[in-house]
Design a protein around this motif. Structure first.
Motif, PDB file in Angstrom:
ATOM      1  N   HIS A 665     -40.439  -8.743  43.129  1.00 20.29           N
ATOM      2  CA  HIS A 665     -39.133  -8.482  42.509  1.00 20.29           C
ATOM      3  C   HIS A 665     -38.141  -7.878  43.502  1.00 20.29           C
ATOM      4  O   HIS A 665     -36.926  -8.041  43.359  1.00 20.29           O
ATOM      5  N   SER A 666     -38.651  -7.202  44.537  1.00 22.17           N
ATOM      6  CA  SER A 666     -37.753  -6.628  45.547  1.00 22.17           C
ATOM      7  C   SER A 666     -37.129  -7.708  46.426  1.00 22.17           C
ATOM      8  O   SER A 666     -36.168  -7.438  47.157  1.00 22.17           O
ATOM      9  N   GLN A 667     -37.682  -8.931  46.390  1.00 21.98           N
ATOM     10  CA  GLN A 667     -37.174 -10.034  47.203  1.00 21.98           C
ATOM     11  C   GLN A 667     -36.429 -11.073  46.358  1.00 21.98           C
ATOM     12  O   GLN A 667     -36.147 -12.168  46.835  1.00 21.98           O
ATOM     13  N   MET A 668     -36.113 -10.721  45.098  1.00 18.66           N
ATOM     14  CA  MET A 668     -35.489 -11.696  44.196  1.00 18.66           C
ATOM     15  C   MET A 668     -33.976 -11.564  44.124  1.00 18.66           C
ATOM     16  O   MET A 668     -33.316 -12.328  43.415  1.00 18.66           O
ATOM     17  N   ARG A 669     -33.405 -10.573  44.803  1.00 21.12           N
ATOM     18  CA  ARG A 669     -31.951 -10.412  44.880  1.00 21.12           C
ATOM     19  C   ARG A 669     -31.309 -10.320  43.497  1.00 21.12           C
ATOM     20  O   ARG A 669     -30.229 -10.862  43.251  1.00 21.12           O
ATOM     21  N   SER A 670     -32.035  -9.663  42.579  1.00 21.29           N
ATOM     22  CA  SER A 670     -31.532  -9.434  41.218  1.00 21.29           C
ATOM     23  C   SER A 670     -31.275 -10.731  40.448  1.00 21.29           C
ATOM     24  O   SER A 670     -30.490 -10.749  39.502  1.00 21.29           O
ATOM     25  N   VAL A 671     -31.930 -11.814  40.857  1.00 16.97           N
ATOM     26  CA  VAL A 671     -31.787 -13.099  40.165  1.00 16.97           C
ATOM     27  C   VAL A 671     -32.898 -13.231  39.139  1.00 16.97           C
ATOM     28  O   VAL A 671     -34.070 -12.992  39.447  1.00 16.97           O
ATOM     29  N   GLU A 672     -32.566 -13.593  37.917  1.00 20.46           N
ATOM     30  CA  GLU A 672     -33.578 -13.792  36.879  1.00 20.46           C
ATOM     31  C   GLU A 672     -34.144 -15.202  36.998  1.00 20.46           C
ATOM     32  O   GLU A 672     -33.399 -16.187  36.998  1.00 20.46           O
ATOM     33  N   LEU A 673     -35.474 -15.288  37.091  1.00 24.09           N
ATOM     34  CA  LEU A 673     -36.143 -16.581  37.222  1.00 24.09           C
ATOM     35  C   LEU A 673     -36.988 -16.843  35.986  1.00 24.09           C
ATOM     36  O   LEU A 673     -37.603 -15.936  35.434  1.00 24.09           O
ATOM     37  N   ARG A 674     -37.013 -18.113  35.586  1.00 22.94           N
ATOM     38  CA  ARG A 674     -37.807 -18.521  34.441  1.00 22.94           C
ATOM     39  C   ARG A 674     -38.702 -19.691  34.828  1.00 22.94           C
ATOM     40  O   ARG A 674     -38.509 -20.319  35.875  1.00 22.94           O
ATOM     41  N   VAL A 675     -39.653 -19.990  33.968  1.00 28.13           N
ATOM     42  CA  VAL A 675     -40.571 -21.106  34.208  1.00 28.13           C
ATOM     43  C   VAL A 675     -39.786 -22.390  34.442  1.00 28.13           C
ATOM     44  O   VAL A 675     -38.815 -22.681  33.735  1.00 28.13           O
ATOM     45  N   ASN A 676     -40.197 -23.138  35.457  1.00 29.44           N
ATOM     46  CA  ASN A 676     -39.622 -24.439  35.832  1.00 29.44           C
ATOM     47  C   ASN A 676     -38.292 -24.338  36.571  1.00 29.44           C
ATOM     48  O   ASN A 676     -37.695 -25.370  36.891  1.00 29.44           O
ATOM     49  N   ASP A 677     -37.815 -23.137  36.869  1.00 31.60           N
ATOM     50  CA  ASP A 677     -36.629 -23.017  37.716  1.00 31.60           C
ATOM     51  C   ASP A 677     -36.971 -23.497  39.127  1.00 31.60           C
ATOM     52  O   ASP A 677     -38.045 -23.203  39.653  1.00 31.60           O
ATOM     53  N   HIS A 678     -36.033 -24.221  39.731  1.00 35.11           N
ATOM     54  CA  HIS A 678     -36.216 -24.702  41.089  1.00 35.11           C
ATOM     55  C   HIS A 678     -35.549 -23.730  42.058  1.00 35.11           C
ATOM     56  O   HIS A 678     -34.406 -23.314  41.833  1.00 35.11           O
ATOM     57  N   VAL A 679     -36.261 -23.393  43.122  1.00 37.96           N
ATOM     58  CA  VAL A 679     -35.762 -22.374  44.047  1.00 37.96           C
ATOM     59  C   VAL A 679     -36.003 -22.811  45.490  1.00 37.96           C
ATOM     60  O   VAL A 679     -36.872 -23.628  45.780  1.00 37.96           O
ATOM     61  N   GLU A 680     -35.184 -22.260  46.375  1.00 34.64           N
ATOM     62  CA  GLU A 680     -35.422 -22.396  47.807  1.00 34.64           C
ATOM     63  C   GLU A 680     -35.841 -21.020  48.317  1.00 34.64           C
ATOM     64  O   GLU A 680     -35.184 -20.013  48.037  1.00 34.64           O
ATOM     65  N   VAL A 681     -36.958 -20.978  49.058  1.00 32.90           N
ATOM     66  CA  VAL A 681     -37.538 -19.700  49.468  1.00 32.90           C
ATOM     67  C   VAL A 681     -37.837 -19.716  50.961  1.00 32.90           C
ATOM     68  O   VAL A 681     -37.919 -20.775  51.594  1.00 32.90           O
ATOM     69  N   GLU A 682     -38.005 -18.505  51.487  1.00 27.55           N
ATOM     70  CA  GLU A 682     -38.418 -18.332  52.866  1.00 27.55           C
ATOM     71  C   GLU A 682     -39.773 -17.627  52.884  1.00 27.55           C
ATOM     72  O   GLU A 682     -39.983 -16.647  52.166  1.00 27.55           O
TER      73      GLU A 682
END
Length: 711
Positions: A665-682
Motif C-alpha cells: 500500500h505504501s507503493q500505491m500512490r493513494s490509488v484505489e485498486l480493484r479486481v481486474n484493474d489493469h496497471v503498469e508497474v515497476e
C-alpha cells in the motif's frame, strides 16, 4: 421500546424504523419504507432496483447494511421478549420465597456488609470472629469475606453498572494485548536480530508498554465513594473497606469487562472489513466481462499430467485430453516434446484463438512451458492470446454430483479443465456453481446481469431473487419436458412460484426471442392445477429489465413516441425515444405517465438498450502473447498486469509470468485498486525462494480504457 403492560410479557416492541434511522443516518420516512418492505419479505436486489422512490435511491451497499441491522433488531426483539417472559415467570414463582423472610437465612456477615456499605450501623469485624465456623475463624477471614461481599454488592448496584459505560474507542487505545505463549514483559528489549530462533516476542514489542489509564480508575473510584460515603455513618474503617473493595472491583471486574467489550468490538470491526474486502473481490470476479465468440483451450496444470479441454464459442465441449509435458524443458527442446505436438494438433483442428492456464499447482511451470511454445510461434501461425484463470473451487466442482450430471461422459480429472474454459466465456454462469459463501453477493450479481429463462442453469436460477432450489428445479423440469417459456407470465404456471415470488423474480429473468423460438421445442407451458393458462403470446418487453408491473407505463410511453412494443431494440425506436425525451423534462414526463422519476429512468434506459449488460463497462481480462520467466525478472523492469486480489495491505498483480507480484500500500500512490484493474508497474524487488518468487512492485499508473483488442 414500548413498555409491556402488567402480565403482558410478549408485548415488547422496538421502534425498528427509528433505530435504523439513527444508526444509518436515514430519513425517518425512508427508514420506515425500507423496514416495511423488508417485513413484507422483499429481497434487497428487488428493493434496490424497483423501489427507488420509496428508498430515495439508497446505495445498494447501504441497503444491505440496513437489511442486516433490520434482521438483527428483529432477533433482538424476540430475545428480549423471551427473556422478559422468563424473568416475569421466575419473579412470580419466587415471590412466595421472598415473603418467608430471606433476611433470616442470610449469613450473618452479609447483614454486616450491608451495614458497612450503606452506613446504617457500625460494623465491628472482631465481633464476627467465631473459631468453630468456616470463614470466621480469624479477623483476616472475616475481613476477606466482608470485602468480597462489598465487591459483589457494589458491582451489582444499578448506578455503578450504568456508570461503567465508558468510551470504548478511548479504552481500546490502551487495552493490553494478549501475550504470545511464552512471552513475558522482561523480554520487551528483544529485537528480531538478537531474539532466539523460536522466540516470536519481537512481533509484539509495540504492545509491551501499554497500561490502563489512571484517570479511568480515579473516575470510577470517585463515583463509587461519592455514592456510598455521602450518606450514612462516618467511619474510618467503613471508608477504607469501601475504598479497598472499589479498587479490587475495578481491577478484577471493570477492566476485564471493558477489555472483553473492546476485543469484541475490534473483532467485529475486523470481520466486517474482511467480509467487505471479500465481497468486493468476489463481486468483481463474478462480473468479469465474458469473452464471446472465441474457441478456448484451457489447461488445468499438474506436475505429472496436464488436463486439456477445448470448448466452442457456444460452450460446447469439442475435445478433452491429458498431456504429459516436460515442464522443465526450454526452447528448442520444448518444441520437440510430444505433448507440444499434440497441443499443436488440437489448436489447429479446432481453430483455438485463446489459451487459458489455471493458477493452481504447477501453474508457474505450465505457464512458462506454454509461453515458450507460444512466443516462438510453435503452437499456431501467429502467437495466441494467453491468460491465467482462477482455479478456485474447480477441483471440488469436478467431483460434485452437479458436475457428474452435467458432464457424465467425462472423467472427473478433465471436468475441471472444461470449467476453466467456460469461466473465461461466462464467468458468472460458471463461478456460481462453485461459490458457496457470500450468498448476498452472488444474488446481487445474478440480479445485476439477469438470466435467460430458457438457457440458465439451475445454479443460476436458484440465485435469482425470489427463486429457490425447488422452484429452480421445477423450471428446469419444464424445460426438460421440451417446453420453452415464451413470456414471463408463464412463470406463474411453475409449481412453487406464486404472485409474491413472481413479483420478486420477474424483473431479473428475461425471455429472449433468439432462445424462445428454438426449433423443435414446444412453447406451451401447462398451467398449475386450479389456475388458468397464461398467455402464449410473446411479450417484447420481457427481454428488458422493465418489471411487468411497469408494463402499462412503458406501453404508454411507446404510444407517445409512435412505436409498437415489437420495435424494442430497433434503431428507429431509440432515435424517436431520444428525440422525444430531449424535448420534455423528466418530472414533466413522469407526471404525464403517472409514475415516479426513478421508474421512468429505468424504462427509458431499458428501451434504449434492451440488451444492456453492466459488465461491458468493467475491465476485460488481460492477454499476453509471450512472457518471460519469473527468474528472468530484474529490479527496474516495467510490466503490465492485472489486479487479482486487493487487500488492506496492498494488491496482488498477475504479471503474466506464472507468479503474482505485490504492490504494497505504501507503493500505491493513494490509488484505489480493484479486481481486474489493469496497471503498469515497476519491479522493485525479486527474491528467489525454493517454491516461489517474491516480487515487489511499485504502481506507475492505472491503465484506463481497459478493453483490449482481442483476436
Amino acid at each position: 421500546m414500548r413498555e409491556p403492560a402488567s402480565g403482558d410479557a410478549e408485548d415488547i416492541q422496538l421502534d425498528i424504523p427509528l433505530l435504523l434511522s439513527q444508526q444509518h443516518h436515514l430519513d425517518l420516512n425512508v427508514s420506515f419504507n425500507i423496514s416495511q418492505l423488508l417485513d413484507d419479505d422483499h429481497k434487497v436486489s428487488f428493493i434496490a432496483r424497483y423501489r427507488k422512490a420509496q428508498t430515495n435511491d439508497i446505495d445498494p451497499e447501504v441497503l444491505h447494511e440496513v437489511a442486516a441491522s433490520h434482521s438483527y433488531l428483529h432477533g433482538l426483539q424476540t430475545a428480549v421478549s423471551k427473556a422478559y417472559k422468563q424473568l416475569s415467570s421466575e419473579q412470580k414463582e419466587g415471590s412466595s420465597d421472598h415473603a418467608g423472610g430471606a433476611g433470616a437465612r442470610r449469613p450473618v456477615w452479609s447483614r454486616h456488609a450491608l451495614c458497612l456499605l450503606h452506613g446504617s450501623d457500625r460494623c465491628v469485624p472482631t465481633a464476627l470472629i467465631h473459631p468453630g465456623t468456616e470463614g470466621r475463624q480469624s479477623l483476616d477471614q472475616v475481613q476477606a469475606s466482608l470485602s468480597n461481599l462489598l465487591c459483589d454488592m457494589i458491582g451489582k448496584d444499578v448506578a455503578v453498572t450504568a456508570a461503567g459505560g465508558y468510551d470504548l474507542a478511548e479504552w481500546s487505545a490502551v487495552v493490553q494485548m494478549a501475550s504470545h505463549p511464552g512471552i513475558h514483559l522482561e523480554s520487551k528489549q528483544k529485537t528480531s536480530k538478537n531474539a532466539p530462533p523460536n522466540d516470536q516476542s519481537y512481533k509484539y514489542r509495540n504492545y509491551f508498554n501499554f497500561r490502563k489509564p489512571d484517570a479511568l480508575r480515579h473516575q470510577f473510584t470517585n463515583f463509587c465513594l461519592h455514592r456510598f460515603l455521602s450518606r450514612g455513618m462516618a467511619d474510618n474503617y467503613r471508608e477504607s473497606s469501601i475504598r479497598q473493595a472499589v479498587g479490587t472491583l475495578f481491577s478484577k471486574s471493570v477492566t476485564r469487562q471493558l477489555e472483553r467489550q473492546v476485543r469484541h468490538s475490534l473483532k467485529e470491526a475486523a470481520e466486517r472489513e474482511a467480509l467487505a474486502v471479500m465481497s468486493r473481490n468476489l463481486k468483481a470476479k463474478l462480473l468479469t466481462p465474458p469473452i464471446r465468440g472465441r474457441v478456448i483451450l484451457a489447461l488445468d496444470p499438474g506436475y505429472r499430467a496436464c488436463k486439456v479441454a477445448v470448448v466452442s464459442a457456444q460452450g460446447a465441449i469439442l475435445e478433452t485430453a491429458v498431456l504429459n509435458p516436460r515442464l522443465s524443458s526450454r526452447w528448442p527442446e520444448v518444441g520437440r516434446d510430444p505433448a507440444a505436438e499434440q497441443l499443436r494438433r488440437i489448436i489447429a483442428q479446432h481453430g483455438v484463438t485463446l489459451l487459458g492456464v489455471g493458477n493452481g499447482t504447477a501453474c508457474r511451470e505450465t505457464w512458462q512451458y506454454v509461453s515458450e511454445l507460444n512466443g516462438a510461434g510453435a503452437l499456431a501461425a501467429a502467437p495466441l492470446d494467453v491468460t491465467l484463470v482462477d482455479e478456485g473451487g474447480a477441483s471440488e466442482y469436478s467431483t460434485s454430483p452437479a458436475a457428474a450430471a452435467e458432464m457424465a461422459e467425462l472423467d472427473c480429472t478433465v471436468r475441471s479443465a472444461v470449467s476453466l474454459a467456460r469461466r473465461l466465456q461466462d464467468p458468472i454462469s460458471e463461478l456460481v456453481k462453485v461459490s458457496q459463501v457470500l450468498g448476498d453477493v452472488l444474488s446481487d450479481c445474478v440480479a445485476a446481469v439477469g438470466v435467460d429463462l430458457n438457457t440458465a442453469s439451475v445454479q443460476l436460477l436458484k440465485k435469482v431473487p425470489g427463486l429457490n432450489a425447488a422452484s429452480a428445479e421445477n423450471i428446469m423440469a419444464k424445460r426438460r419436458a421440451q417446453k420453452l417459456f415464451v413470456n414471463r407470465q408463464q412463470l406463474l404456471s411453475v409449481k412453487g412460484i406464486g404472485p409474491k415470488s413472481f413479483e420478486q423474480c420477474a424483473g431479473f429473468v428475461r425471455v429472449l426471442p433468439a432462445t424462445a423460438a428454438k426449433t423443435g421445442k414446444k412453447s406451451g407451458i401447462t398451467p398449475k392445477k386450479g389456475s388458468k393458462a397464461a398467455s402464449t403470446a410473446p411479450e417484447p418487453l420481457d427481454q428488458t429489465v422493465i418489471h411487468p408491473e411497469s408494463y402499462p407505463v412503458a406501453n404508454r410511453l411507446l404510444q407517445l413516441i409512435g412505436c409498437p412494443s415489437s420495435a424494442v431494440g430497433s434503431p428507429d425506436l431509440v432515435s424517436r425515444l431520444t428525440e422525444f425525451c430531449a424535448a420534455r423534462s423528466r418530472p414533466q414526463l413522469a407526471e404525464e405517465l403517472e409514475t415516479d422519476i426513478h421508474t421512468l429512468e429505468l424504462i427509458i434506459r431499458a428501451l434504449s438498450e434492451p440488451g444492456y449488460d453492466e459488465r461491458q463497462e468493467l475491465a476485460a481480462p488481460m492477454f499476453w502473447k509471450a512472457a518471460m520467466r519469473a527468474g528472468d525478472l530484474r529490479p527496474g523492469a516495467r510490466l503490465r498486469g492485472v489486479v487479482r486480489n486487493p487487500t488492506e495491505f496492498g494488491a496482488f498483480v498477475d504479471l503474466g509470468i506464472g507468479e503474482s507480484g505485490l504492490i504494497h500500500h505504501s507503493q500505491m500512490r493513494s490509488v484505489e485498486l480493484r479486481v481486474n484493474d489493469h496497471v503498469e508497474v515497476e519491479v522493485i524487488k525479486v527474491e528467489q525462494k525454493p517454491k516461489k518468487t517474491d516480487i515487489g512492485l511499485r504502481l506507475l499508473h492505472k491503465i484506463e480504457g481497459k478493453q483490449l483488442k482481442r483476436g
